[in-house]
Design an enzyme around this catalytic site. Structure first.
Site, PDB file in Angstrom:
ATOM      1  N   ALA A   1       0.826  -1.216   0.000  1.00  0.00           N
ATOM      2  CA  ALA A   1       0.000   0.000   0.000  1.00  0.00           C
ATOM      3  C   ALA A   1       0.857   1.262   0.000  1.00  0.00           C
ATOM      4  CB  ALA A   1      -0.922  -0.003   1.214  1.00  0.00           C
TER       5      ALA A   1
ATOM      6  N   THR B   1       5.921 -12.240  14.746  1.00  0.00           N
ATOM      7  CA  THR B   1       6.933 -11.685  15.641  1.00  0.00           C
ATOM      8  C   THR B   1       6.977 -12.423  16.979  1.00  0.00           C
ATOM      9  OG1 THR B   1       7.331  -9.711  17.003  1.00  0.00           O
ATOM     10  CG2 THR B   1       5.111  -9.985  16.196  1.00  0.00           C
ATOM     11  N   ASP B   2       8.127 -12.332  17.657  1.00  0.00           N
ATOM     12  CA  ASP B   2       8.219 -12.914  19.007  1.00  0.00           C
ATOM     13  C   ASP B   2       7.401 -12.106  20.019  1.00  0.00           C
ATOM     14  OD1 ASP B   2       9.833 -10.632  19.136  1.00  0.00           O
ATOM     15  OD2 ASP B   2      11.613 -11.671  19.870  1.00  0.00           O
ATOM     16  N   GLU B   3       6.986 -10.878  19.638  1.00  0.00           N
ATOM     17  CA  GLU B   3       6.305 -10.010  20.602  1.00  0.00           C
ATOM     18  C   GLU B   3       4.937 -10.551  21.011  1.00  0.00           C
ATOM     19  OE1 GLU B   3       6.789  -5.825  20.023  1.00  0.00           O
ATOM     20  OE2 GLU B   3       8.554  -6.106  18.764  1.00  0.00           O
TER      21      GLU B   3
ATOM     22  N   TYR C   1       0.253  -3.294  18.998  1.00  0.00           N
ATOM     23  CA  TYR C   1       0.932  -3.947  17.858  1.00  0.00           C
ATOM     24  C   TYR C   1       0.948  -5.462  18.041  1.00  0.00           C
ATOM     25  CZ  TYR C   1       4.855  -5.987  15.296  1.00  0.00           C
ATOM     26  OH  TYR C   1       5.629  -6.814  14.523  1.00  0.00           O
ATOM     27  N   SER C   2       1.480  -5.929  19.186  1.00  0.00           N
ATOM     28  CA  SER C   2       1.625  -7.384  19.346  1.00  0.00           C
ATOM     29  C   SER C   2       0.262  -8.058  19.442  1.00  0.00           C
ATOM     30  CB  SER C   2       2.520  -7.726  20.533  1.00  0.00           C
ATOM     31  OG  SER C   2       2.075  -7.110  21.712  1.00  0.00           O
TER      32      SER C   2
ATOM     33  N   LYS D   1      -0.937  -8.500  15.917  1.00  0.00           N
ATOM     34  CA  LYS D   1      -0.217  -9.594  15.240  1.00  0.00           C
ATOM     35  C   LYS D   1      -0.701 -10.940  15.789  1.00  0.00           C
ATOM     36  CE  LYS D   1       2.697  -9.588  12.628  1.00  0.00           C
ATOM     37  NZ  LYS D   1       2.713  -9.568  11.132  1.00  0.00           N
TER      38      LYS D   1
ATOM     39  N   ASN E   1      13.774  -9.381  16.903  1.00  0.00           N
ATOM     40  CA  ASN E   1      14.030  -8.049  16.311  1.00  0.00           C
ATOM     41  C   ASN E   1      15.033  -8.122  15.169  1.00  0.00           C
ATOM     42  OD1 ASN E   1      12.895  -7.337  18.998  1.00  0.00           O
ATOM     43  ND2 ASN E   1      13.366  -5.263  18.295  1.00  0.00           N
ATOM     44  N   ASN E   2      14.660  -7.544  14.045  1.00  0.00           N
ATOM     45  CA  ASN E   2      15.545  -7.495  12.875  1.00  0.00           C
ATOM     46  C   ASN E   2      16.267  -6.160  12.791  1.00  0.00           C
ATOM     47  OD1 ASN E   2      14.120  -9.380  10.122  1.00  0.00           O
ATOM     48  ND2 ASN E   2      13.949  -9.800  12.300  1.00  0.00           N
TER      49      ASN E   2
ATOM     50  N   LYS F   1      12.789   2.817  14.182  1.00  0.00           N
ATOM     51  CA  LYS F   1      13.183   1.698  15.041  1.00  0.00           C
ATOM     52  C   LYS F   1      14.566   1.996  15.623  1.00  0.00           C
ATOM     53  CE  LYS F   1       9.480  -0.582  13.670  1.00  0.00           C
ATOM     54  NZ  LYS F   1       9.345  -1.365  12.491  1.00  0.00           N
TER      55      LYS F   1
ATOM     56  N   TYR G   1      15.010   4.390  26.152  1.00  0.00           N
ATOM     57  CA  TYR G   1      13.808   4.443  26.993  1.00  0.00           C
ATOM     58  C   TYR G   1      14.117   3.873  28.387  1.00  0.00           C
ATOM     59  CZ  TYR G   1      11.109   4.892  22.577  1.00  0.00           C
ATOM     60  OH  TYR G   1      10.593   5.275  21.362  1.00  0.00           O
TER      61      TYR G   1
ATOM     62  N   HIS H   1       6.228  -1.197  28.390  1.00  0.00           N
ATOM     63  CA  HIS H   1       7.438  -1.656  27.699  1.00  0.00           C
ATOM     64  C   HIS H   1       7.837  -3.081  28.116  1.00  0.00           C
ATOM     65  CE1 HIS H   1      11.742  -0.206  26.407  1.00  0.00           C
ATOM     66  NE2 HIS H   1      11.303  -1.237  25.707  1.00  0.00           N
TER      67      HIS H   1
HETATM   68  P1  NAD Z   1       7.644  -2.211   7.780  1.00  0.00           P
HETATM   69  O1  NAD Z   1       6.757  -1.332   8.604  1.00  0.00           O
HETATM   70  O2  NAD Z   1       9.025  -1.745   7.454  1.00  0.00           O
HETATM   71  O3  NAD Z   1       6.930  -2.539   6.386  1.00  0.00           O
HETATM   72  C1  NAD Z   1       5.571  -2.848   6.303  1.00  0.00           C
HETATM   73  C2  NAD Z   1       5.163  -2.769   4.833  1.00  0.00           C
HETATM   74  O4  NAD Z   1       3.787  -3.126   4.741  1.00  0.00           O
HETATM   75  C3  NAD Z   1       5.298  -1.368   4.229  1.00  0.00           C
HETATM   76  O5  NAD Z   1       5.917  -1.445   2.966  1.00  0.00           O
HETATM   77  C4  NAD Z   1       3.877  -0.876   4.116  1.00  0.00           C
HETATM   78  O6  NAD Z   1       3.669   0.028   3.044  1.00  0.00           O
HETATM   79  C5  NAD Z   1       3.131  -2.180   3.897  1.00  0.00           C
HETATM   80  N1  NAD Z   1       1.724  -2.100   4.323  1.00  0.00           N
HETATM   81  C6  NAD Z   1       1.242  -1.605   5.499  1.00  0.00           C
HETATM   82  N2  NAD Z   1      -0.095  -1.684   5.511  1.00  0.00           N
HETATM   83  C7  NAD Z   1      -0.473  -2.252   4.325  1.00  0.00           C
HETATM   84  C8  NAD Z   1      -1.712  -2.636   3.770  1.00  0.00           C
HETATM   85  N3  NAD Z   1      -2.876  -2.416   4.423  1.00  0.00           N
HETATM   86  N4  NAD Z   1      -1.723  -3.209   2.552  1.00  0.00           N
HETATM   87  C9  NAD Z   1      -0.573  -3.429   1.880  1.00  0.00           C
HETATM   88  N5  NAD Z   1       0.640  -3.094   2.356  1.00  0.00           N
HETATM   89  C10 NAD Z   1       0.691  -2.515   3.568  1.00  0.00           C
HETATM   90  O7  NAD Z   1       7.659  -3.597   8.552  1.00  0.00           O
HETATM   91  P2  NAD Z   1       8.847  -4.672   8.674  1.00  0.00           P
HETATM   92  O8  NAD Z   1       9.710  -4.311   9.817  1.00  0.00           O
HETATM   93  O9  NAD Z   1       9.437  -4.897   7.332  1.00  0.00           O
HETATM   94  O10 NAD Z   1       8.002  -5.944   9.109  1.00  0.00           O
HETATM   95  C11 NAD Z   1       7.444  -6.820   8.119  1.00  0.00           C
HETATM   96  C12 NAD Z   1       6.693  -7.949   8.818  1.00  0.00           C
HETATM   97  O11 NAD Z   1       7.593  -8.657   9.667  1.00  0.00           O
HETATM   98  C13 NAD Z   1       5.554  -7.454   9.717  1.00  0.00           C
HETATM   99  O12 NAD Z   1       4.480  -8.343   9.582  1.00  0.00           O
HETATM  100  C14 NAD Z   1       6.134  -7.519  11.123  1.00  0.00           C
HETATM  101  O13 NAD Z   1       5.126  -7.754  12.083  1.00  0.00           O
HETATM  102  C15 NAD Z   1       7.068  -8.713  10.989  1.00  0.00           C
HETATM  103  N6  NAD Z   1       8.243  -8.705  11.888  1.00  0.00           N
HETATM  104  C16 NAD Z   1       9.055  -7.601  11.965  1.00  0.00           C
HETATM  105  C17 NAD Z   1      10.174  -7.637  12.788  1.00  0.00           C
HETATM  106  C18 NAD Z   1      11.119  -6.454  12.873  1.00  0.00           C
HETATM  107  O14 NAD Z   1      12.046  -6.471  13.695  1.00  0.00           O
HETATM  108  N7  NAD Z   1      10.982  -5.418  12.054  1.00  0.00           N
HETATM  109  C19 NAD Z   1      10.458  -8.787  13.527  1.00  0.00           C
HETATM  110  C20 NAD Z   1       9.603  -9.902  13.424  1.00  0.00           C
HETATM  111  C21 NAD Z   1       8.505  -9.845  12.579  1.00  0.00           C
HETATM  112  P1  TYD Z   2      12.092  -0.981  18.421  1.00  0.00           P
HETATM  113  O1  TYD Z   2      13.203  -0.873  17.434  1.00  0.00           O
HETATM  114  O2  TYD Z   2      10.992   0.030  18.392  1.00  0.00           O
HETATM  115  O3  TYD Z   2      11.525  -2.470  18.315  1.00  0.00           O
HETATM  116  P2  TYD Z   2      10.490  -3.251  19.322  1.00  0.00           P
HETATM  117  O4  TYD Z   2       9.795  -2.272  20.165  1.00  0.00           O
HETATM  118  O5  TYD Z   2       9.580  -3.894  18.329  1.00  0.00           O
HETATM  119  O6  TYD Z   2      11.329  -4.223  20.082  1.00  0.00           O
HETATM  120  O7  TYD Z   2      12.721  -0.931  19.877  1.00  0.00           O
HETATM  121  C1  TYD Z   2      13.750  -1.849  20.266  1.00  0.00           C
HETATM  122  C2  TYD Z   2      14.038  -1.567  21.732  1.00  0.00           C
HETATM  123  O8  TYD Z   2      14.639  -0.270  21.847  1.00  0.00           O
HETATM  124  C3  TYD Z   2      12.797  -1.525  22.605  1.00  0.00           C
HETATM  125  O9  TYD Z   2      13.125  -2.048  23.888  1.00  0.00           O
HETATM  126  C4  TYD Z   2      12.477  -0.042  22.728  1.00  0.00           C
HETATM  127  C5  TYD Z   2      13.854   0.597  22.683  1.00  0.00           C
HETATM  128  N1  TYD Z   2      13.916   1.953  22.083  1.00  0.00           N
HETATM  129  C6  TYD Z   2      14.608   2.968  22.775  1.00  0.00           C
HETATM  130  O10 TYD Z   2      15.151   2.751  23.871  1.00  0.00           O
HETATM  131  N2  TYD Z   2      14.669   4.199  22.188  1.00  0.00           N
HETATM  132  C7  TYD Z   2      14.078   4.474  20.997  1.00  0.00           C
HETATM  133  O11 TYD Z   2      14.144   5.659  20.531  1.00  0.00           O
HETATM  134  C8  TYD Z   2      13.392   3.426  20.301  1.00  0.00           C
HETATM  135  C9  TYD Z   2      12.736   3.677  18.974  1.00  0.00           C
HETATM  136  C10 TYD Z   2      13.351   2.170  20.881  1.00  0.00           C
END
Ligand code: NAD
Ligand code: TYD
Length: 359
Positions: free
Chosen positions: A33, A133-135, A159-160, A163, A188-189, A198, A216, A294
């Protein structure tokens, strides 16, 4: 044959599409999207590549999805699209409910209708892979064992919780309708193309801009970090060899406090891009108000995917983070482009009154 990817212009999705097409000629239909988190620039290297079909659209648009499935006839659907940032889910949960729950439901409905119309052989081979996600497992005490595939779902943020709801729908579509699903729950990636809301890319961006690095609370919350390329290789492996209906936890055996993550990032920057005044980037770290609710600690027990599918991460946290810092240093324009406009409003909303110096 083709695969269908949702959210392939986001952080993990774009890494997945790029890795996929670097290793295979099987086309990818990419439905995204293009919310604030989706960035076509991530996929610029695929311009003119006929193996990549990009479609701007919503996963909740049943008619669009069913039409795309009918036209491209994919053998698998890998579902990344989501609202993914915990802090945004605290400020405004509505979009998370809409995309992660309602959108995933409509996507499942379209997948079910498409799958039901396939020949028996194609139906058997089809896969719907839910990227989660692990969350969803909630938070861990300091001495508790890492999350396994049988850990109880105890999501704590909007969020979690959203999911978790979509994971449950995926499970239900297997049990009720027989849709051949797979679910992965990853830690977390970090890596190239991660939006600087992030922790790691935000601190990278702030460090280079001479701004504060906000931790935080006490900065001692723990996350289990995995390089994005390793997440992508795990998803490919699960798609190829995972048992239908099963769940695979994916992680890097790499638990770190947020303070450790940010100080390691700072030392790599000290070495690769020293500050003009010769001082250490770590001096920019500040403690700021904690995130409500948190989660204290996440940790993934990845032994199942290692044992059953012989998957292992290629990067350690040290090598992966260094690669990531190199990437951001070499892609300053990408960072500049994504940190203009609406991004500034987000920073003002999230950190506005605090000491992080970004407002
Ligand atoms: P991101 O926020 O970087 O990307 C999400 C993408 O989804 C974006 O390109 C956005 O435009 C698209 N999108 C959002 N709403 C939409 C909709 N209604 N229709 C079509 N597209 C839409 O997220 P990410 O970090 O790449 O995460 C991708 C997936 O992996 C997610 O499902 C997330 O829950 C999961 N995940 C992420 C992490 C992490 O650390 N980032 C870890 C484990 C799992
Ligand atoms: P984040 O990257 O938002 O991932 P998630 O909340 O999905 O784990 O945050 C990673 C960790 O870092 C989380 O414990 C929150 C913390 N954090 C900070 O301490 N400062 C920040 O500005 C952000 C964005 C996150």
């Amino acid at each position: 044959m083709a695969i269908f990817v949702t959210g392939g212009a986001g952080f993990i999705g774009s890494n997945f599409v790029l890795d996929w097409l670097a290793q295979s000629d099987e086309p990818v239909v990419n439905l995204d999207a293009l919310t604030y988190a989706g960035n076509p620039e991530n996929l610029a290297s695929l311009e003119g590549d006929g193996r990549h079909v990009f479609v701007k659209g919503d996963i909740g648009d049943f008619d669009l999805v069913i039409d795309l499935l009918a036209r491209h006839r994919p053998r698998a659907l890998v579902h990344f699209a989501a609202e993914s940032h915990v802090d945004r889910s605290i400020h405004g949960p509505e979009d998370f409910i809409q995309t992660n729950i309602v959108g995933s439901f409509r996507l499942l409905e379209a997948a079910r209708a498409y799958w039901g119309g396939l020949t028996a052989g194609d139906r058997e081979g089809f896969r719907f892979l839910q990227v989660s996600t692990d969350e969803v497992y909630g938070t861990l005490a300091a001495d508790a064992p890492a999350f396994s595939e049988t850990s109880r779902y105890e999501p704590n943020s909007p969020y979690s919780a959203s999911k978790a709801a979509s994971d449950h729908l995926v499970r239900a579509y297997r049990h009720t309708y027989g849709l051949p699903v797979l679910t992965t729950n990853c830690s977390n990636n970090y890596g190239p193309y991660q939006f600087p809301e992030k922790l790691i890319p935000l601190c990278m961006h702030h460090a280079l801009a001479g701004q504060s690095l906000p931790l935080y609370g006490d900065g001692l919350h723990i996350r289990d970090w995995l390089y994005v390329g390793d997440h992508c290789s795990a998803i490919r492996r699960v798609l190829e060899a995972g048992t239908v209906g099963e769940v695979y936890n994916i992680g890097g055996w790499s638990e770190k406090t947020n303070r450790e993550v940010v100080t390691t990032l700072c030392s790599i920057l000290d070495e690769l891009c020293p500050r003009n005044d010769g001082r250490a980037y770590a001096e920019q770290i500040v403690l700021v108000r904690d995130r409500p609710g948190h989660d204290r600690r996440y940790a993934i027990d990845a032994s199942r995917i290692e044992r059953e599918l012989s998957w292992r991460p290629a990067e350690t946290f040290a090598t992966g983070l260094r690669r990531t810092v190199h990437w951001y240093l070499e892609h300053r324009q990408w960072l500049r482009n994504v940190t203009s406009g609406a991004y500034r409003h987000w920073l003002a909303q999230q950190y506005g009154g605090c000491a992080c110096g970004c407002s």
